[in-house]
Design a protein around this motif. Structure first.
Motif, short mmCIF file in Angstrom:
data_model
loop_
_atom_site.label_atom_id
_atom_site.label_comp_id
_atom_site.label_asym_id
_atom_site.label_seq_id
_atom_site.Cartn_x
_atom_site.Cartn_y
_atom_site.Cartn_z
N ASN A 1 61.13 79.06 9.18
CA ASN A 1 60.04 78.45 10.11
C ASN A 1 58.90 78.13 9.30
O ASN A 1 57.69 78.23 9.72
N ARG A 2 59.12 77.60 8.01
CA ARG A 2 58.09 77.13 7.21
C ARG A 2 57.03 77.88 6.82
O ARG A 2 55.66 77.70 6.62
N LEU A 3 57.14 79.23 6.82
CA LEU A 3 56.46 80.06 6.10
C LEU A 3 56.74 80.41 4.63
O LEU A 3 57.70 79.56 4.03
N LEU A 4 56.00 81.03 3.91
CA LEU A 4 56.06 81.15 2.46
C LEU A 4 56.70 82.32 2.15
O LEU A 4 56.64 83.33 2.80
N THR A 5 57.40 82.32 1.19
CA THR A 5 57.98 83.55 0.63
C THR A 5 57.27 83.70 -0.71
O THR A 5 57.15 82.82 -1.58
N THR A 6 56.95 84.83 -0.94
CA THR A 6 56.12 85.17 -2.24
C THR A 6 56.18 86.65 -2.67
O THR A 6 57.06 87.32 -1.98
N VAL A 7 55.38 86.97 -3.67
CA VAL A 7 55.49 88.08 -4.16
C VAL A 7 54.24 88.96 -3.53
O VAL A 7 53.07 88.51 -3.52
N ALA A 8 54.69 90.33 -2.89
CA ALA A 8 53.85 91.02 -2.29
C ALA A 8 53.02 91.68 -3.32
O ALA A 8 51.65 91.89 -3.21
N ALA B 1 57.40 89.19 0.22
CA ALA B 1 56.74 89.23 1.31
C ALA B 1 56.87 87.71 1.96
O ALA B 1 57.02 87.02 1.49
N LEU B 2 57.04 87.69 3.24
CA LEU B 2 56.79 86.56 4.19
C LEU B 2 55.13 86.25 4.33
O LEU B 2 54.54 87.35 4.89
N GLU B 3 54.64 85.28 4.01
CA GLU B 3 53.28 85.13 4.35
C GLU B 3 53.14 83.65 5.30
O GLU B 3 53.83 82.91 4.98
N LEU C 1 52.06 82.80 13.73
CA LEU C 1 52.39 83.03 12.52
C LEU C 1 53.64 84.33 12.89
O LEU C 1 54.67 84.46 12.39
N ALA C 2 53.38 84.98 13.84
CA ALA C 2 53.89 86.32 14.21
C ALA C 2 55.34 85.84 14.91
O ALA C 2 56.58 86.36 14.55
N GLU C 3 55.28 84.81 15.69
CA GLU C 3 56.48 84.11 16.11
C GLU C 3 57.48 83.68 15.14
O GLU C 3 58.69 83.96 15.03
N ALA C 4 56.81 82.99 14.04
CA ALA C 4 57.82 82.43 13.02
C ALA C 4 58.26 83.90 12.06
O ALA C 4 59.47 83.62 11.75
N MET C 5 57.36 84.78 11.95
CA MET C 5 57.99 86.04 11.13
C MET C 5 58.91 86.57 11.99
O MET C 5 60.04 87.32 11.13
N ARG C 6 58.89 86.96 13.15
CA ARG C 6 59.96 87.61 14.06
C ARG C 6 61.21 86.90 13.64
O ARG C 6 62.42 87.41 13.70
N GLY C 7 61.11 85.50 13.93
CA GLY C 7 62.36 84.72 13.76
C GLY C 7 63.15 84.97 12.40
O GLY C 7 64.25 85.03 12.19
#
Length: 492
Positions: A274-281, A291-293, A381-387
């Motif tokens: 969902n075009r979020l970022l995968t990153t280092v928490a 983390a997903l951001e 953002l929350a909808e994308a993260m849940r998915g």
């Protein structure tokens, strides 16, 4: 004994002294100038910024005496390039909000490079990140590329620049969280990626050494005694630690100039659909937590716009009373795409828009729409993260949202956020979670503070906001927001 947390932000620098119980002893803050040399360009003067850090540190240490350790947290993605011999910056710092490299990013995307960039860095091709800013500096500052090839220049995010200055040029380093935001760092291998550096035309010798968040970053001898720098993290990752989000599935959102939500995914690197970022928490003792951001470019800045752009308020604190007085029969919507739309849209060409105006629309309706826009963007953002979280196969569910940052002090904004999300919103006792995160890093490394588990037990709730809006009304408002975003994108 105290811990000095340097919080170098987008509009100001702060120095905060914490005691051994992580209570705030002293605070000093200095704003600095925002430069807008062209449409979509945002710059900071590195010397003015450095002076703001020096002045705030001196102010708090003068009152409370020397600190046992220093922690640094900083605005991420903002980059500066400087001469290794003189320490002088060659150009103003290019700020994370800057959009001057949007066309270059579009060209790389059209050439099919985005999939490789995402696979290696976890990021999307966008001018938000540091790599294209560095390329612009090398290509446009006279003599910069030749000096870079010769190894006489250094480049870094603001933490690196501060470490260099605080250690008087002895250390050129960054931490894994800041490195992960440059679009040059391989988050699987934990190193600068040669292929990405080649793609962006950046000589690897100008980049800082990457260390753990709780590593040693040298000593500062500028304040009368040697103080070790023992903790560094980008502002949003620092807030994640400050909110004690150490378990997979925990979610925090920070509301400052922008809004940044991070979901701890543990040892698992979750690839976003969902075009979020995968990153280092964070990276502690050599162990990476991912983390997903989701990043929203305009949150608190929309209130600044009401004050400085429209002149409908004199101070940010006025928005709550105005919003509460707004006409319930009007549903004005502000899409604050002043510098483009961030996650999950990533439309740098979009510009802000207002919908639903009537002859009776005034400051109160604008104030409410401004505060509600933050809630709507957070739900995106929350909808994308849940998915993404569900698609990863995780059994954990997303529940309560922990909030911090300046806007989280607004009861109206936080209640509106809970209503729009349909989930509880928890506001902690300590809102200075960004500084708190690096204070904990430095204090634990120095031996003053407990480990992550012990620190998490200290986290305390100031207020919980429960949803008060029924599901039908919530979804109806959110559908109106989505239509407004679609119209904004179409107009861009």
């Amino acid at each position: 004994m105290t811990i000095l947390a340097i919080d170098q932000g987008t509009t100001s620098s702060r120095a905060i002294l914490f005691d051994a119980d992580l209570r705030v002893r002293e605070v000093a803050q200095r704003e600095f100038t925002q430069h807008f040399p062209d449409s979509g360009w945002v710059e900071h003067d590195p010397e003015e910024l450095w002076q703001s850090v020096l002045e705030t540190c001196e102010a708090v240490l003068e009152k409370a005496g020397p600190a046992a350790a220093i922690g640094i947290t900083n605005q991420r993605e903002t980059v500066v390039i400087w001469d290794r011999q003189t320490g002088e910056a060659l150009h103003r710092a290019i700020v994370w909000q800057d959009r001057r490299t949007a066309d270059f990013c579009a060209d790389l995307r059209a050439e099919g490079h985005e999939a490789e960039v995402t696979a290696r860095s976890g990021l999307l091709l966008d001018p938000y990140f540091s790599a294209t800013k560095v390329k612009w500096l090398l290509d446009n500052v006279p003599g910069a590329r030749a000096k870079a090839e010769a190894g006489t220049l250094a480049v870094g995010t603001m933490d690196s620049f501060l470490i260099w200055r605080l250690t008087e040029g002895r250390v050129h380093a960054t931490d894994a969280t800041n490195a992960a935001r440059t679009m040059l760092y391989n988050i699987d291998d934990g190193r600068w990626d040669p292929e990405l550096c080649r793609l962006f035309g950046i000589p690897m010798q100008i980049l800082p050494e990457v260390r753990d968040c709780n590593a040693e970053f040298g000593e500062c001898r500028l304040f009368g005694t040697a103080i070790p720098i023992l903790g560094v993290a980008g502002d949003q990752q620092a807030a994640t630690m400050g909110q004690a989000c150490f378990q997979p599935g925990m979610l925090k959102s920070t509301y400052g100039t922008g809004c940044f939500a991070l979901l701890n995914t543990g040892e698992t690197r979750v690839a976003s659909q969902n075009r979020l970022l995968t990153t280092v928490a964070y990276q502690l003792d050599g162990k990476v937590t991912y983390a997903l951001e989701g990043s929203i470019f305009i949150a608190g800045a929309v209130v600044q716009w009401l004050r400085d752009g429209l002149g409908v308020i004199g101070a940010a604190s006025e928005t709550q009373a105005l919003a509460e007085a707004a006409d319930d029969h009007q549903r004005v919507i502000i899409v604050p795409a002043f510098t483009g739309l961030g996650a999950p849209y990533w439309r740098p060409e979009a510009r802000g828009a207002v919908f639903g105006l009537t002859r009776n629309s005034g400051p109160a309706e604008f104030a409410r729409a401004a505060l509600e826009s933050v809630g709507f963007q957070t739900r995106d953002l929350a909808e994308a993260m849940r998915g993404d979280w569900k698609a990863s196969g995780s059994a954990a569910t997303l529940g309560t949202l922990r909030v911090d940052g300046g806007m989280s002090a607004s009861d109206f904004a936080m209640q509106s956020l809970a209503d729009i999300l349909g989930a509880p919103v928890d506001r902690p006792d300590v809102l200075e979670t960004t500084a708190l995160g690096v204070a904990w890093l430095a204090g634990h490394a120095e031996g003053m503070l407990p480990d992550a588990e012990g620190f998490a037990k200290r986290w305390s709730l100031e207020r919980r906001f429960e949803p008060q809006l029924d599901e039908h009304s919530r979804d109806q408002r959110y559908d109106a927001w989505r239509r407004a975003v679609e119209a904004t994108i179409a107009a861009g």
